[in-house]
Design an enzyme around this catalytic site. Structure first.
Site, short mmCIF file in Angstrom:
data_model
loop_
_atom_site.label_atom_id
_atom_site.label_comp_id
_atom_site.label_asym_id
_atom_site.label_seq_id
_atom_site.Cartn_x
_atom_site.Cartn_y
_atom_site.Cartn_z
N GLN B 128 -71.19 -27.11 8.73
CA GLN B 128 -70.84 -27.08 6.97
C GLN B 128 -69.72 -28.68 7.02
OE1 GLN B 128 -70.24 -24.98 3.36
NE2 GLN B 128 -68.93 -25.08 3.85
N GLY B 129 -69.86 -29.58 6.27
CA GLY B 129 -69.17 -30.51 6.72
C GLY B 129 -67.84 -30.73 5.03
N SER B 131 -64.35 -29.92 4.11
CA SER B 131 -63.07 -29.81 3.50
C SER B 131 -62.15 -30.28 4.57
CB SER B 131 -62.35 -28.25 3.96
OG SER B 131 -62.95 -27.24 3.39
N GLU B 246 -75.88 -19.39 -1.73
CA GLU B 246 -74.40 -19.13 -1.24
C GLU B 246 -74.82 -16.84 -1.24
OE1 GLU B 246 -71.21 -19.09 1.42
OE2 GLU B 246 -71.10 -19.83 -0.55
N GLU B 374 -56.69 -17.15 -4.85
CA GLU B 374 -56.93 -17.84 -6.48
C GLU B 374 -57.43 -18.68 -7.42
OE1 GLU B 374 -55.04 -17.84 -3.88
OE2 GLU B 374 -54.04 -16.34 -3.98
#
Lengths: 367, 394
Positions: B128-129, B131, B246, B374
C-alpha cells in the site's frame, strides 16, 4: 431488523416517550429533594405496561420476554434517573421464581397482579449478597418469626414486602415479611436519592418461609445475578445520558473564541465516553442473553458486564462533570444526580473489582 | 456460490453444510504444522491459498462474480471459525484485501479479470502506497505526483512505512495528479508494478529489529494509464471506501485470533502461577471483557455492511478498542511473564519462543499504523458525536 430488534426498538420508543413526558430532570430533582423520593404514579404506569414482569415467565404471571428486553427497558429508566424500585422488584421476583414454593407462587401472584413492590433484605458485602447478619428466624407453633435488624436495604421505603435472608440454625433461608409494628422501616439518607434506602428492625415479626436452607444459595444467587444485570443496564443508561450532556455542552460552550469540543483534550474525552458506553452496552446485552439461556458461562458474563458497566457509568459521569467545568459542580446542574446514581450503584451489590475476581475464577481453566 | 449445484440451493443450512464439508475435507488434506523456516513457511502459505482458490473455497465474503463464495454473515463467521480452529495459514499478504474491495467496486472489467485471481491465490503480493514522510495522519497533503504523458503517468516522489514492499509485485497508491484541495481533491488511485524501472525499495528496520516495511522512492516511474482505478483525481473517495471495508470485515478473523491469543494467555498465567495473583486476575478479567466487546462489535459492524448499511459507530469504536486491546494484552502478558520479561526474543530460554516480548514491541504500532488512536478519536468525536473539528479548515 430481526423480530427481537423490532420489539426492542418499540419498547425503547414507548418507554422513552413515557419517561420524557413523566420523568424529566425537574420532576426527578423535585422528588429527590422532597419527602418521598420515589414516583408511585410512574411505577403504576410501568406496571400497566408490564415492564416489571418482563423477565418473569408467563406461568408465573409475567411477560416471559426475558432479560434481553428487560435490560433495554432498564437502560431507558437509567437514562432518566427514574426513581422507581425496578431493580429491587425484578431481583425479588427472580428470587421468588427460583424458590418455586407455594408461598413464593402466592407472592408472585400479588407482585404480578397488584404491582406490589418487593425488595431483598440481605447482608451486603463488597463481594455480594449474604444472609443478613444477626437476623434470626425461629419456628414456633404459630409459624416463623424473625428478630434482628437489616441496616441498609435498597428501595426499602417503596417496598410492600421484604424478602429477608435470615439464619434458621440449620442454615440461612429466605422469608417474606410485611411492614407493620413488628417490622419497622426507617429511612436512611442515601447518596443517591433516586434509589432510596431504609433500615428494617424486626421484633418477633411473623414471617412466611419462601425458600428453605437447601434452596437458599441458588435463590440468592439468581436474585443477585438479576440485580447485577439490571443495575448494569441502568448504569449504561446513566452513562449514555451523561455522555449526551457532555457532548452537547462541548458543542455549544465557547471559550477562546471557539467551542470547547474542538479542543482534543475535551473531544477525546468525549470519544472515550462513546467507546466505554458502547462496550458496556455490548457486554450487558451478552449478559442478558446468558441469563435467558443459563449455561456454564452465565456467571462470568454477568460479572464482567456488571463490572464494566458500573465502572463505566462512574467514569463517564465524572467526565461529564469535568467537561461542564464549574457548572457541573453546582446543585442546580443535574450532573451530580447522575454521579450519585452511578457511584451508589457501584457499591449497591458488589464492587467492580470483586466482580472481576469472580469472572477470573470462572474464565481461567482449572489448575 | 461457485460450486453450488441445483440440488443444494435449498435452505441456508443445507448450503452451509455443503461448503463447510468441502472446507473440512480441504483442511484435512492441506492444513498441518507450518514449516519452521521462514521462506518455506511463506511458500507453504502461498500454496495453501492457491489451492484454496482452485477449489472455490477462497474469499467467503466476496461476491461470486468477483470469484468469492458470496456467503452470508452466519456462514462467513462459521468459515472463519473453521479456518481458525485448525490454524490454517493466514493469507500471506493481508494488504491484498485492502485493494481487493476497491477493485471489486471501482475497477474496470479488465482490472478485475487481471488482478483478483492472482491476488486471492497469493501468486501476486500487494503493498500500500499511502503514507509519505510529510503525509502521515494528514494523508491528503501527500505530494508524490504523477504527470500525464500520452498513455502513461510519470510518477515521482516517496512513500514510507510500506509494508511488504520488498516482496510485493504491485503497489496500490494514492498519487497527486492535481492541485490539493478540500476533501482529498487532486488525488488518484494508481496500480504500480513494483518491478518498474525507477523504483527503489529501502528496507527500514522496525522496533523489533526486523524489516517489516520500507521506504519506496519513485524516480520517473512510468505507469500505464489503464492502471488508474476510478476517475482521475477521484482516488481519495475510493481509498476511503477500501478502508471502510477493511474495518468492517477484517475484524471478523481478528475476533477468533484474539480469542485464541487470550486463551493462550490464560494458559501462560496458569503455568507461570501469575493466575493466582489478585492484581493479575483483575487485568485478565479486563482483557476478557475487551475480547468479548470486540466479538460483539465486529458482528454488529459486519452485519451492517452485509445489509448494505454503513458500519457506523460500531466500526469506529471497534478499531480503537482493538488497537488498545492489542497493546494492553501484551502489557499484561509481560506482567504474567514476571521475571522472564527481561529476556529478549532471541534468547532460547525465553518462554514460548519469545513471542510475548516480540508481540509487546510490535503491538506499539497498533495505535499508530493505519490511523493513530488520536485520529481515531477525532473521527469518533467529529463523525459520530458531531463535535466541531479542531483542525484548520482548508
Amino acid at each position: 431488523m430481526t423480530a427481537d430488534a423490532e420489539t426492542e426498538k418499540e419498547l425503547r420508543e414507548t418507554l422513552g416517550g413515557l419517561l420524557r413526558r413523566r420523568c424529566d430532570i425537574e420532576t426527578v430533582a423535585a422528588l429527590a429533594d422532597g419527602p418521598e423520593s420515589w414516583d408511585r404514579d410512574l411505577w403504576r404506569e410501568l406496571v400497566a405496561m408490564g415492564v416489571p414482569g418482563l423477565t418473569v415467565p408467563e406461568e408465573n404471571g409475567g411477560e416471559g420476554a426475558g432479560f434481553s428486553l428487560a435490560v433495554a427497558a432498564q437502560e431507558e429508566l437509567g437514562r432518566r434517573l427514574a426513581p422507581v424500585p425496578m431493580v429491587s422488584v425484578v431481583a425479588a421476583r427472580t428470587a421468588l421464581v427460583a424458590a418455586g414454593t407455594d408461598e413464593a407462587a402466592r407472592l408472585l401472584g400479588r407482585v404480578g397482579s397488584e404491582g406490589m413492590t418487593a425488595t431483598l433484605a440481605v447482608g451486603r458485602t463488597t463481594d455480594g449478597w449474604t444472609p443478613a447478619e444477626g437476623v434470626l428466624a425461629v419456628e414456633g407453633s404459630a409459624g416463623w418469626t424473625l428478630d434482628g435488624t437489616v441496616p441498609v436495604i435498597a428501595d426499602a421505603p417503596c417496598a410492600a414486602v421484604f424478602l429477608v435472608a435470615a439464619e434458621t440454625g440449620v442454615g440461612p433461608a429466605l422469608f417474606a415479611v410485611e411492614p407493620q409494628d413488628r417490622c419497622v422501616m426507617t429511612p436512611v439518607d442515601a447518596l443517591d436519592p433516586t434509589r432510596p434506602l431504609g433500615a428494617v428492625g424486626l421484633t418477633a415479626c411473623p414471617a412466611r418461609l419462601v425458600a428453605g436452607p437447601d434452596a437458599f444459595d441458588d435463590v440468592l444467587r439468581s436474585a443477585e445475578r438479576a440485580a447485577l444485570v439490571l443495575l448494569a443496564a441502568d448504569a449504561v443508561g446513566v452513562a449514555a445520558e451523561a455522555m449526551d450532556l457532555a457532548v452537547e455542552y462541548a458543542r455549544t460552550r465557547q471559550q477562546f473564541g471557539r467551542a470547547i469540543g474542538s479542543f482534543q483534550a475535551v473531544s477525546h474525552r468525549c470519544a472515550n465516553m462513546l467507546v466505554a458506553v458502547e462496550s458496556a452496552r455490548a457486554l450487558v446485552a451478552a449478559a442478558a442473553g446468558a441469563l435467558d439461556e443459563l449455561g456454564p458461562d452465565t456467571d462470568t458474563a454477568v460479572s464482567l458486564a456488571a463490572a464494566e458497566a458500573l465502572e463505566t457509568a462512574v467514569v463517564v459521569v465524572q467526565g461529564c462533570l469535568q467537561v461542564h467545568g464549574g457548572m457541573g459542580f453546582t446543585w442546580e446542574h443535574p450532573a451530580h444526580r447522575y454521579l450519585r446514581r452511578a457511584k451508589a450503584a457501584e457499591a449497591l451489590v458488589a464492587l467492580p473489582d470483586r466482580l472481576r475476581e469472580r469472572a477470573a475464577t470462572g474464565m481461567l481453566p482449572a489448575a | 456460490m461457485p460450486s453450488a449445484t441445483a440440488q443444494d440451493t435449498g435452505t441456508p443450512s443445507a448450503r452451509r453444510a455443503h461448503w463447510s464439508v468441502r472446507l473440512a475435507e480441504f483442511l484435512d488434506a492441506h492444513a498441518g504444522r507450518p514449516p519452521r523456516d521462514k521462506t518455506e513457511r511463506l511458500a507453504w502459505a502461498r500454496a495453501f491459498h492457491a489451492e484454496l482458490q482452485e477449489t472455490g473455497l477462497a474469499a467467503p465474503g466476496w461476491p461470486t462474480e468477483a470469484g468469492g463464495m458470496g456467503l452470508d454473515l452466519a456462514d462467513q463467521i462459521a468459515y472463519h471459525q473453521q479456518m481458525t480452529a485448525v490454524r490454517a495459514p493466514k493469507h500471506p499478504c493481508g494488504l491484498s484485501f485492502i485493494v481487493a474491495p476497491t477493485l471489486i467496486k471501482h475497477g474496470t472489467a479488465e482490472q478485475k479479470k487481471r488482478f483478483l485471481r492472482p491476488l486471492l491465490r497469493a501468486d501476486e503480493f500487494w503493498c500500500q502506497g499511502f503514507s509519505e514522510p510529510d503525509a502521515g495522519s494528514d494523508l491528503t497533503s501527500l505530494t508524490t505526483r504523477a504527470e500525464r504523458a500520452g498513455d502513461e503517468y510519470i510518477v515521482n516522489g516517496q512513500k514510507l512505512w510500506t509494508t511488504m514492499a520488498h516482496l510485493a509485485d504491485w503497489m496500490f497508491a494514492l498519487i497527486r495528479t492535481g492541485p490539493a484541495g478540500p476533501g482529498g481533491a487532486g488525488i488518484s488511485y494508481l496500480l504500480i508494478p513494483m518491478k518498474s524501472r525507477g523504483i527503489t525499495v529501502r528496507p527500514l528496520k522496525d522496533i523489533s529489529g526486523g524489516t517489516h516495511f520500507s521506504e519506496v522512492y519513485f524516480d520517473d516511474v512510468r505507469v500505464p494509464v489503464e492502471n488508474l482505478v476510478g476517475e482521475e483525481h477521484g482516488g481519495w473517495a475510493i481509498a476511503r471506501t477500501s478502508l471502510g471495508h477493511e474495518r468492517a470485515t477484517a475484524f471478523l478473523s481478528d475476533e477468533f485470533r484474539f480469542r485464541r491469543v487470550v486463551n493462550e494467555l490464560h494458559r501462560l498465567a496458569k503455568t507461570s502461577g501469575a493466575a493466582n495473583d489478585p492484581l493479575v486476575r483483575q487485568d485478565l478479567a479486563r482483557i476478557e471483557a475487551s475480547v468479548r466487546v470486540l466479538a460483539s462489535n465486529s458482528r454488529r459492524a459486519l452485519d451492517a455492511v452485509l445489509q448494505g448499511r454503513d458500519p457506523g459507530p460500531a466500526a469506529s469504536v471497534n478499531r480503537l478498542v482493538r488497537a488498545e486491546f492489542d497493546q494492553r494484552l501484551h502489557e499484561v502478558a509481560l506482567r504474567v511473564l514476571g521475571p522472564d520479561a527481561v529476556l529478549g526474543q532471541r534468547e532460547p530460554t525465553a518462554p514460548e519462543g519469545g513471542r510475548w516480548t516480540y508481540g509487546y514491541l510490535m503491538s506499539r504500532s497498533s495505535t499508530i499504523g493505519a490511523g493513530t488512536a488520536e485520529i481515531q478519536r477525532n473521527t469518533i468525536a467529529e463523525r459520530v458525536l458531531g463535535l466541531p473539528s479542531g483542525r484548520k479548515q482548508a
